[in-house]
Enzyme design. Structure first.
Site, PDB file in Angstrom:
ATOM      1  N   LEU A 112       0.840  -1.207   0.000  1.00 36.28           N
ATOM      2  CA  LEU A 112       0.000   0.000   0.000  1.00 36.28           C
ATOM      3  C   LEU A 112       0.869   1.248   0.000  1.00 36.28           C
ATOM      4  CD1 LEU A 112      -2.508  -1.268   2.726  1.00 36.28           C
ATOM      5  CD2 LEU A 112      -2.742  -1.429   0.237  1.00 36.28           C
ATOM      6  N   GLY A 167       0.117   1.164  -4.669  1.00 32.64           N
ATOM      7  CA  GLY A 167      -0.958   0.275  -4.207  1.00 32.64           C
ATOM      8  C   GLY A 167      -2.039   1.036  -3.448  1.00 32.64           C
ATOM      9  N   ARG A 183       3.107  -4.728   5.080  1.00 34.85           N
ATOM     10  CA  ARG A 183       3.840  -5.105   6.297  1.00 34.85           C
ATOM     11  C   ARG A 183       3.832  -3.955   7.311  1.00 34.85           C
ATOM     12  NH1 ARG A 183      10.055  -4.680   4.067  1.00 34.85           N
ATOM     13  NH2 ARG A 183       9.923  -2.462   3.708  1.00 34.85           N
ATOM     14  N   LYS A 193       5.788  -2.641 -20.820  1.00 35.18           N
ATOM     15  CA  LYS A 193       6.108  -1.599 -19.812  1.00 35.18           C
ATOM     16  C   LYS A 193       7.617  -1.367 -19.722  1.00 35.18           C
ATOM     17  CE  LYS A 193       5.451   1.381 -16.484  1.00 35.18           C
ATOM     18  NZ  LYS A 193       6.244   1.296 -15.349  1.00 35.18           N
ATOM     19  N   HIS A 240       8.494   0.856 -22.487  1.00 34.99           N
ATOM     20  CA  HIS A 240       7.965   2.180 -22.110  1.00 34.99           C
ATOM     21  C   HIS A 240       8.973   2.898 -21.215  1.00 34.99           C
ATOM     22  CE1 HIS A 240       5.883   4.677 -19.070  1.00 34.99           C
ATOM     23  NE2 HIS A 240       5.000   4.978 -20.009  1.00 34.99           N
ATOM     24  N   ASN A 241       9.511   2.199 -20.263  1.00 30.50           N
ATOM     25  CA  ASN A 241      10.448   2.852 -19.334  1.00 30.50           C
ATOM     26  C   ASN A 241      11.795   3.131 -19.990  1.00 30.50           C
ATOM     27  OD1 ASN A 241       8.337   2.429 -17.560  1.00 30.50           O
ATOM     28  ND2 ASN A 241       9.710   2.165 -15.829  1.00 30.50           N
ATOM     29  N   GLU A 280      11.179   6.199 -21.640  1.00 32.53           N
ATOM     30  CA  GLU A 280      11.119   7.250 -20.592  1.00 32.53           C
ATOM     31  C   GLU A 280      12.532   7.782 -20.304  1.00 32.53           C
ATOM     32  OE1 GLU A 280       8.379   6.350 -17.222  1.00 32.53           O
ATOM     33  OE2 GLU A 280      10.201   6.454 -16.025  1.00 32.53           O
ATOM     34  N   TYR A 281      13.501   6.876 -20.172  1.00 31.64           N
ATOM     35  CA  TYR A 281      14.888   7.310 -19.915  1.00 31.64           C
ATOM     36  C   TYR A 281      15.378   8.224 -21.032  1.00 31.64           C
ATOM     37  CZ  TYR A 281      15.778   3.607 -16.354  1.00 31.64           C
ATOM     38  OH  TYR A 281      15.762   2.802 -15.268  1.00 31.64           O
TER      39      TYR A 281
HETATM   40  N1  LIG Z   1       6.189   4.863  -7.830  1.00 29.81           N
HETATM   41  C1  LIG Z   1       5.937   4.816  -9.129  1.00 29.81           C
HETATM   42  O1  LIG Z   1       5.894   5.840  -9.812  1.00 29.81           O
HETATM   43  C2  LIG Z   1       5.658   3.504  -9.808  1.00 29.81           C
HETATM   44  C3  LIG Z   1       4.966   3.524 -11.022  1.00 29.81           C
HETATM   45  C4  LIG Z   1       4.678   2.304 -11.662  1.00 29.81           C
HETATM   46  C5  LIG Z   1       5.081   1.106 -11.098  1.00 29.81           C
HETATM   47  N2  LIG Z   1       5.756   1.134  -9.912  1.00 29.81           N
HETATM   48  C6  LIG Z   1       6.112  -0.171  -9.343  1.00 29.81           C
HETATM   49  O2  LIG Z   1       5.090  -0.508  -8.407  1.00 29.81           O
HETATM   50  C7  LIG Z   1       5.642  -1.256  -7.321  1.00 29.81           C
HETATM   51  C8  LIG Z   1       5.354  -0.515  -6.024  1.00 29.81           C
HETATM   52  O3  LIG Z   1       5.915   0.775  -6.115  1.00 29.81           O
HETATM   53  P1  LIG Z   1       5.629   1.902  -5.032  1.00 29.81           P
HETATM   54  O4  LIG Z   1       6.188   3.169  -5.621  1.00 29.81           O
HETATM   55  O5  LIG Z   1       4.203   1.868  -4.595  1.00 29.81           O
HETATM   56  O6  LIG Z   1       6.561   1.408  -3.833  1.00 29.81           O
HETATM   57  P2  LIG Z   1       6.564   1.938  -2.336  1.00 29.81           P
HETATM   58  O7  LIG Z   1       7.949   1.741  -1.843  1.00 29.81           O
HETATM   59  O8  LIG Z   1       5.968   3.298  -2.247  1.00 29.81           O
HETATM   60  O9  LIG Z   1       5.586   0.921  -1.580  1.00 29.81           O
HETATM   61  C9  LIG Z   1       5.885  -0.417  -1.345  1.00 29.81           C
HETATM   62  C10 LIG Z   1       5.020  -0.888  -0.188  1.00 29.81           C
HETATM   63  O10 LIG Z   1       5.261  -2.269  -0.010  1.00 29.81           O
HETATM   64  C11 LIG Z   1       5.309  -2.539   1.384  1.00 29.81           C
HETATM   65  N3  LIG Z   1       6.052  -3.775   1.552  1.00 29.81           N
HETATM   66  C12 LIG Z   1       7.381  -3.988   1.334  1.00 29.81           C
HETATM   67  N4  LIG Z   1       7.694  -5.283   1.541  1.00 29.81           N
HETATM   68  C13 LIG Z   1       6.536  -5.908   1.881  1.00 29.81           C
HETATM   69  C14 LIG Z   1       6.204  -7.242   2.176  1.00 29.81           C
HETATM   70  N5  LIG Z   1       7.110  -8.226   2.157  1.00 29.81           N
HETATM   71  N6  LIG Z   1       4.908  -7.532   2.464  1.00 29.81           N
HETATM   72  C15 LIG Z   1       3.977  -6.555   2.485  1.00 29.81           C
HETATM   73  N7  LIG Z   1       4.230  -5.278   2.224  1.00 29.81           N
HETATM   74  C16 LIG Z   1       5.493  -4.946   1.905  1.00 29.81           C
HETATM   75  C17 LIG Z   1       5.964  -1.311   1.988  1.00 29.81           C
HETATM   76  O11 LIG Z   1       5.662  -1.197   3.371  1.00 29.81           O
HETATM   77  C18 LIG Z   1       5.340  -0.200   1.134  1.00 29.81           C
HETATM   78  O12 LIG Z   1       4.150   0.294   1.718  1.00 29.81           O
HETATM   79  C19 LIG Z   1       7.135  -1.399  -7.642  1.00 29.81           C
HETATM   80  O13 LIG Z   1       7.332  -2.618  -8.287  1.00 29.81           O
HETATM   81  C20 LIG Z   1       7.409  -0.228  -8.577  1.00 29.81           C
HETATM   82  O14 LIG Z   1       8.499  -0.467  -9.422  1.00 29.81           O
HETATM   83  C21 LIG Z   1       6.037   2.292  -9.250  1.00 29.81           C
HETATM   84  O1  LIG Z   2       5.533   4.741 -15.934  1.00 29.56           O
HETATM   85  C1  LIG Z   2       5.723   5.087 -14.782  1.00 29.56           C
HETATM   86  O2  LIG Z   2       4.824   5.401 -13.980  1.00 29.56           O
HETATM   87  C2  LIG Z   2       7.147   5.122 -14.298  1.00 29.56           C
HETATM   88  O3  LIG Z   2       8.017   4.647 -15.268  1.00 29.56           O
HETATM   89  C3  LIG Z   2       7.274   4.253 -13.087  1.00 29.56           C
HETATM   90  O4  LIG Z   2       7.245   2.909 -13.458  1.00 29.56           O
HETATM   91  C4  LIG Z   2       8.391   4.564 -12.133  1.00 29.56           C
HETATM   92  O5  LIG Z   2       8.460   5.876 -11.749  1.00 29.56           O
HETATM   93  C5  LIG Z   2       9.681   3.949 -12.567  1.00 29.56           C
HETATM   94  O6  LIG Z   2       9.772   2.771 -11.805  1.00 29.56           O
HETATM   95  C6  LIG Z   2      10.942   4.712 -12.317  1.00 29.56           C
HETATM   96  O7  LIG Z   2      11.935   3.957 -12.921  1.00 29.56           O
HETATM   97  P1  LIG Z   2      13.462   4.154 -12.657  1.00 29.56           P
HETATM   98  O8  LIG Z   2      13.653   4.000 -11.145  1.00 29.56           O
HETATM   99  O9  LIG Z   2      14.121   3.076 -13.406  1.00 29.56           O
HETATM  100  O10 LIG Z   2      13.782   5.544 -13.095  1.00 29.56           O
END
Ligand SMILES: NC(=O)c1ccc[n+]([C@@H]2O[C@H](COP(=O)([O-])OP(=O)(O)OC[C@H]3O[C@@H](n4cnc5c(N)ncnc54)[C@H](O)[C@@H]3O)[C@@H](O)[C@H]2O)c1
Ligand SMILES: O=C(O)[C@H](O)[C@@H](O)[C@H](O)[C@H](O)COP(=O)(O)O
Length: 330
Positions: free
Chosen positions: A8, A12, A31, A189, A192-193, A196-197
């Site tokens: 979350l 999430g 967690r 995806k 896509h990333n 993005e770079y």
């Molecule tokens: N932040 C972005 O812009 C973005 C965009 C697209 C995809 N993603 C991807 O989505 C996923 C989550 O990213 P995020 O930015 O929400 O990460 P985040 O670090 O903000 O959140 C991760 C959450 O997972 C929880 N967590 C960690 N280990 C755990 C476990 N073993 N069991 C239960 N909970 C646990 C943490 O407490 C935290 O709340 C990643 O794979 C990331 O690459 C992120």
């Molecule tokens: O499409 C998106 O919403 C972003 O690409 C997202 O997935 C995230 O911000 C990347 O994980 C950052 O990626 P890097 O850490 O590799 O810059």
């Protein structure tokens, strides 16, 4: 529709919020109990463990994993595989490596559990703007989850429809696609990333050149002291290079054109590297994307050994001494 969400954090938590707003229900686990409590206060059902989450879901169950990619996601998918039953579904919405999806889907298929990989784009803005989703998995499972994807996707919004798309899969213009079998969602995806770079690097370099247009190295009569914030702003309006990344650039420059709050250490989470590996495997030239990835590596070094070696060789063959290092631009 009911969904279980594991993880979350920035993604999430907001995915659950967007679902709740549209009348879906969610059982949530992280967690960190504080974030679970916060979402329970907003209408989700709290779970204290993966076991508890699975017990609180109605069959056929859907569990969306939104955790850091890699080991944590891997362990969680394996644990869920042991708790769920045939016809249940696991979604991995994080930035997982597509080859891991292919393997997981095969393993879970043997138990009759569906595995759906969802490359999710939109970051922390997704709650309001919606999430662009690239989905891989069996048609049966992807179709069943359609109400979830429809709510999370941005929808048509104000983007004009593309001429010539009549009769095509309408999901794409709503902001989600079923790309193909398991792994294909994260493959799309990943690229896509990689793009993005490259786009980010192009803006970063362009603005750096603009910023140095008043450098003392330029003859006096053609130095320009340019307002980068205004340039970013004007390019947002009708120019060929307008984009969301430029919108974010304009916002950053409006806040602090000198970017004092940043050191310039640029992380990467893997997708750019995997993109280059795919390009190599396919023998496709990816010059811009490769160089953008390597530029990130360089951003982490105050002093580069390679650069020192360049200086040493130059001094060796030509007697060229290094000039004193120039300070940062004003
Ligand atoms: N932040 C972005 O812009 C973005 C965009 C697209 C995809 N993603 C991807 O989505 C996923 C989550 O990213 P995020 O930015 O929400 O990460 P985040 O670090 O903000 O959140 C991760 C959450 O997972 C929880 N967590 C960690 N280990 C755990 C476990 N073993 N069991 C239960 N909970 C646990 C943490 O407490 C935290 O709340 C990643 O794979 C990331 O690459 C992120
Ligand atoms: O499409 C998106 O919403 C972003 O690409 C997202 O997935 C995230 O911000 C990347 O994980 C950052 O990626 P890097 O850490 O590799 O810059």
């Amino acid at each position: 529709m009911q969904l279980g969400m594991i993880g979350l954090g920035r993604m999430g938590g907001n995915i659950v919020r967007r679902l709740l707003r549209d009348g879906h229900t969610a059982v949530v686990y992280d967690r960190d109990p504080k974030v679970v409590e916060a979402l329970a206060a907003e209408g989700a059902t709290a779970a204290s463990s993966l076991e508890d989450l699975v017990a609180k879901l109605e069959a056929p169950r859907t569990a969306w994993v939104m955790l850091p990619a890699g080991q944590i996601t891997e362990e969680t998918v394996i644990a869920l595989g042991g708790l769920l039953s045939a016809d249940d579904c696991i979604i991995d919405g994080g930035n997982s490596f597509y080859q891991d999806d292919v393997r997981r889907a095969r393993d879970l298929d043997a138990k009759g559990i569906h595995y759906v990989d969802v490359g999710t784009s939109g970051g922390v803005w997704g709650l309001e703007r919606g999430y662009c989703m690239m989905i891989g998995g069996h048609k049966e499972a992807v179709d069943r989850l359609d109400p979830i994807f429809r709510t999370l996707a941005p929808g048509l919004g104000e983007i004009p429809r593309t001429p010539g798309r009549d009769g095509r899969d309408p999901r794409a213009e709503q902001g989600y696609i079923h790309a193909g079998p398991s792994g294909s969602g994260h493959f799309v995806k990943m690229i896509h990333n990689g793009i993005e770079y490259g786009l980010m690097q192009a803006y970063a370099e362009g603005f750096d050149i603009l910023r140095h247009a008043n450098s003392p190295e330029i003859p006096e009569g053609r130095r320009f002291d340019l307002n980068l914030g205004d340039i970013a702003e004007v390019w947002r309006r009708g120019s060929v290079v307008s984009s969301w990344l430029l919108d974010l650039t304009a916002a950053a420059l409006a806040g602090d054109e000198r970017l004092e709050g940043f050191s310039g250490y640029v992380e990467d989470s893997g997708e750019g590297r995997w993109t280059i590996n795919a390009a190599i495997e396919e023998a496709v030239p990816a010059t811009v994307l490769s160089s953008a990835l390597y530029r990130r590596f360089r951003s982490r070094e105050d002093e580069s050994y390679a650069d020192k070696l360049l200086s040493a060789m130059r001094q060796g063959f030509g007697g060229h001494k290094e000039p004193p290092r120039r300070g940062p631009a004003p």
